[in-house]
Design a protein around this motif. Structure first.
Motif, mmCIF file in Angstrom:
data_model
loop_
_atom_site.group_PDB
_atom_site.id
_atom_site.type_symbol
_atom_site.label_atom_id
_atom_site.label_comp_id
_atom_site.label_asym_id
_atom_site.label_seq_id
_atom_site.Cartn_x
_atom_site.Cartn_y
_atom_site.Cartn_z
ATOM 1 N N VAL A 119 1.036 -1.255 -0.054
ATOM 2 C CA VAL A 119 -0.033 0.174 0.240
ATOM 3 C C VAL A 119 1.560 1.080 0.073
ATOM 4 O O VAL A 119 1.722 1.616 0.401
ATOM 5 C CB VAL A 119 -0.546 -0.074 1.291
ATOM 6 C CG1 VAL A 119 -1.721 1.364 1.193
ATOM 7 C CG2 VAL A 119 -1.691 -1.207 1.112
ATOM 8 N N LEU A 120 0.882 2.297 -1.079
ATOM 9 C CA LEU A 120 1.322 3.531 -0.638
ATOM 10 C C LEU A 120 0.389 4.162 -0.560
ATOM 11 O O LEU A 120 1.400 4.918 0.351
ATOM 12 C CB LEU A 120 1.605 3.802 -2.577
ATOM 13 C CG LEU A 120 2.444 2.294 -3.567
ATOM 14 C CD1 LEU A 120 2.099 2.960 -4.840
ATOM 15 C CD2 LEU A 120 3.916 2.663 -2.730
ATOM 16 N N GLN A 121 -0.480 4.526 -0.720
ATOM 17 C CA GLN A 121 -1.267 5.880 0.102
ATOM 18 C C GLN A 121 -2.426 4.716 0.163
ATOM 19 O O GLN A 121 -3.307 4.271 -0.332
ATOM 20 C CB GLN A 121 -1.841 6.510 -1.127
ATOM 21 C CG GLN A 121 -0.611 7.898 -1.745
ATOM 22 C CD GLN A 121 -1.780 8.660 -2.531
ATOM 23 O OE1 GLN A 121 -1.390 8.401 -3.646
ATOM 24 N NE2 GLN A 121 -1.531 9.494 -2.064
ATOM 25 N N LYS A 122 -3.252 5.205 1.372
ATOM 26 C CA LYS A 122 -5.099 5.514 2.459
ATOM 27 C C LYS A 122 -5.155 6.278 3.150
ATOM 28 O O LYS A 122 -4.420 7.047 3.962
ATOM 29 C CB LYS A 122 -4.564 4.464 3.181
ATOM 30 C CG LYS A 122 -5.765 3.574 3.039
ATOM 31 C CD LYS A 122 -5.260 2.188 3.229
ATOM 32 C CE LYS A 122 -6.637 1.628 4.569
ATOM 33 N NZ LYS A 122 -6.542 0.143 4.952
ATOM 34 N N GLY A 123 -6.072 6.953 2.623
ATOM 35 C CA GLY A 123 -7.122 8.573 3.592
ATOM 36 C C GLY A 123 -8.118 8.550 3.212
ATOM 37 O O GLY A 123 -8.321 7.228 2.593
ATOM 38 N N ARG A 124 -8.417 9.524 3.668
ATOM 39 C CA ARG A 124 -9.978 9.769 3.677
ATOM 40 C C ARG A 124 -10.288 10.958 3.113
ATOM 41 O O ARG A 124 -9.959 11.906 3.903
ATOM 42 C CB ARG A 124 -10.943 9.837 4.955
ATOM 43 C CG ARG A 124 -10.844 8.247 5.791
ATOM 44 C CD ARG A 124 -11.896 8.212 6.296
ATOM 45 N NE ARG A 124 -12.988 7.499 6.370
ATOM 46 C CZ ARG A 124 -13.361 6.868 6.026
ATOM 47 N NH1 ARG A 124 -12.315 5.746 5.808
ATOM 48 N NH2 ARG A 124 -15.079 6.756 5.393
ATOM 49 N N THR A 125 -11.726 11.052 2.077
ATOM 50 C CA THR A 125 -11.625 12.447 1.692
ATOM 51 C C THR A 125 -12.562 13.913 2.863
ATOM 52 O O THR A 125 -12.311 14.775 1.995
ATOM 53 C CB THR A 125 -12.675 12.773 0.741
ATOM 54 O OG1 THR A 125 -14.314 11.746 0.841
ATOM 55 C CG2 THR A 125 -12.356 11.349 -0.473
ATOM 56 N N SER A 126 -12.739 12.425 4.201
ATOM 57 C CA SER A 126 -13.543 13.500 4.604
ATOM 58 C C SER A 126 -11.927 14.913 5.918
ATOM 59 O O SER A 126 -12.229 15.172 5.935
ATOM 60 C CB SER A 126 -13.839 12.784 6.331
ATOM 61 O OG SER A 126 -12.724 11.310 6.021
ATOM 62 N N ASN A 127 -11.300 14.073 5.508
ATOM 63 C CA ASN A 127 -9.496 15.244 5.283
ATOM 64 C C ASN A 127 -9.412 16.026 4.389
ATOM 65 O O ASN A 127 -8.071 16.291 5.205
ATOM 66 C CB ASN A 127 -8.520 14.149 6.048
ATOM 67 C CG ASN A 127 -9.028 12.854 7.347
ATOM 68 O OD1 ASN A 127 -9.341 13.335 7.994
ATOM 69 N ND2 ASN A 127 -8.251 12.061 6.997
ATOM 70 N N MET A 128 -9.839 16.232 3.648
ATOM 71 C CA MET A 128 -9.589 17.737 3.219
ATOM 72 C C MET A 128 -9.534 18.612 3.078
ATOM 73 O O MET A 128 -10.625 18.805 4.517
ATOM 74 C CB MET A 128 -10.392 17.688 1.493
ATOM 75 C CG MET A 128 -10.519 16.104 0.305
ATOM 76 S SD MET A 128 -11.944 16.399 -0.637
ATOM 77 C CE MET A 128 -11.467 15.094 -1.955
#
Ligand code: ZN
Length: 285
Positions: free
Chosen positions: A212-221
């Motif tokens: 896995v290179l990247q993992k996030g949530r769009t709520s953290n924009m």
């Protein structure tokens, strides 16, 4: 609804297969996948009321022999936003912005699911992004009405050649992010009624070996989708079929010690929860 570009033709998902829209609509819509957005209110009404009622729908099940194109192949404008996740601003060594930094990715950089990307010389980095597809003309939108102008969401990669991006007296994002194939998009555009909470979606990318290179949530924009539409449309008129690349979470190769970039033979797998998984292999020039 879920829309794809199969063999250059607008295709509407139906079960495990797709309806060819031009055939099913008797030529009223399609076959150019971009044409759905120019007529978005009428097209959405046709899908809602008629697309599934006929008994002569040709269904095509995608297989390895079918070519996927960008589901939005020829937008008039592509907006992209830099540093839109706090953790990515930090790894880039810059302050969290109080105004979104905006650039463009030129439309000739678009490509589709399962398409190879030719790596130019330099240091090519990954950036998984949620991509907004506009469905209505919009100038001076408000936060409250912003989502109403959106046709759907898709998965994108904002591939970036970091050497050119950072060369010269000021960074030149647009050119360094617009080599052919540097904007993979798809596989499908998904309308908002199919998405539980469009403001909070997991997104990420990995290599085919599972790393896995990247993992996030769009709520953290830093600036969420309604805020981006509000601020972009305060200046520009957004047009049906335009794209907004909304920024990337942390984990890019340029932010690592040591830095790490894409190599020929590696396959990049990018996903957004509930929207899709986009796969692209990197190949040598
Ligand atoms: Zn980006």
């Amino acid at each position: 609804m879920r829309l794809a570009n199969l063999e250059g033709r607008l295709a509407l998902r139906s079960g495990d297969g797709y309806v060819d829209v031009a055939t099913a609509s008797g030529g009223r819509f399609g076959p150019d996948p971009q044409s759905a957005y120019a007529l978005w209110p009428e097209f959405a009404a046709w899908v809602r009321d008629e697309a599934h009622t006929g008994d002569v729908m040709p269904i095509t099940v995608p297989d390895a022999g079918l070519e996927w194109g960008a589901p939005v192949p020829s937008p008039r404008q592509i907006f992209a936003v830099g540093l839109n996740y706090r953790d990515h601003a930090e790894e880039s060594g810059v302050a969290v912005p109080d105004e979104p930094p905006v650039f463009t990715k030129f439309p000739t950089s678009l490509t589709g699911h399962l398409q190879d990307v030719t790596l130019p010389e330099g240091s090519v980095d990954w950036e998984v992004e949620l991509v907004v597809v506009m469905g209505r003309t919009c100038h001076r939108a408000t936060r409250e009405t912003a989502w109403q102008h959106v046709a759907g969401l898709t998965v994108g990669q904002d591939l970036s050649e970091r050497r050119l991006q950072l060369a010269g007296p000021i960074p030149q994002f647009s050119l360094a992010k617009s080599y052919p194939g540097f904007s993979p998009l798809g596989p499908e555009v998904v309308t908002l009624d199919e998405i539980d909470d469009p403001d909070d979606l997991e997104l990420g990318c990995r290599l085919e070996n599972g790393e896995v290179l990247q993992k996030g949530r769009t709520s953290n924009m830093v600036f969420d989708v309604p805020e981006l539409i509000t601020r972009l449309s305060a200046v520009c008129t957004l047009l049906p079929g335009d794209l907004i690349f909304t920024g990337t979470p942390s984990g890019v190769g340029g932010g690592r010690t040591p830095q790490r970039f894409l190599a020929p033979g590696e396959t990049l797998v990018s996903w957004v929860e509930g929207i899709g998984t986009l796969t692209n292999r990197m190949v040598a020039a």
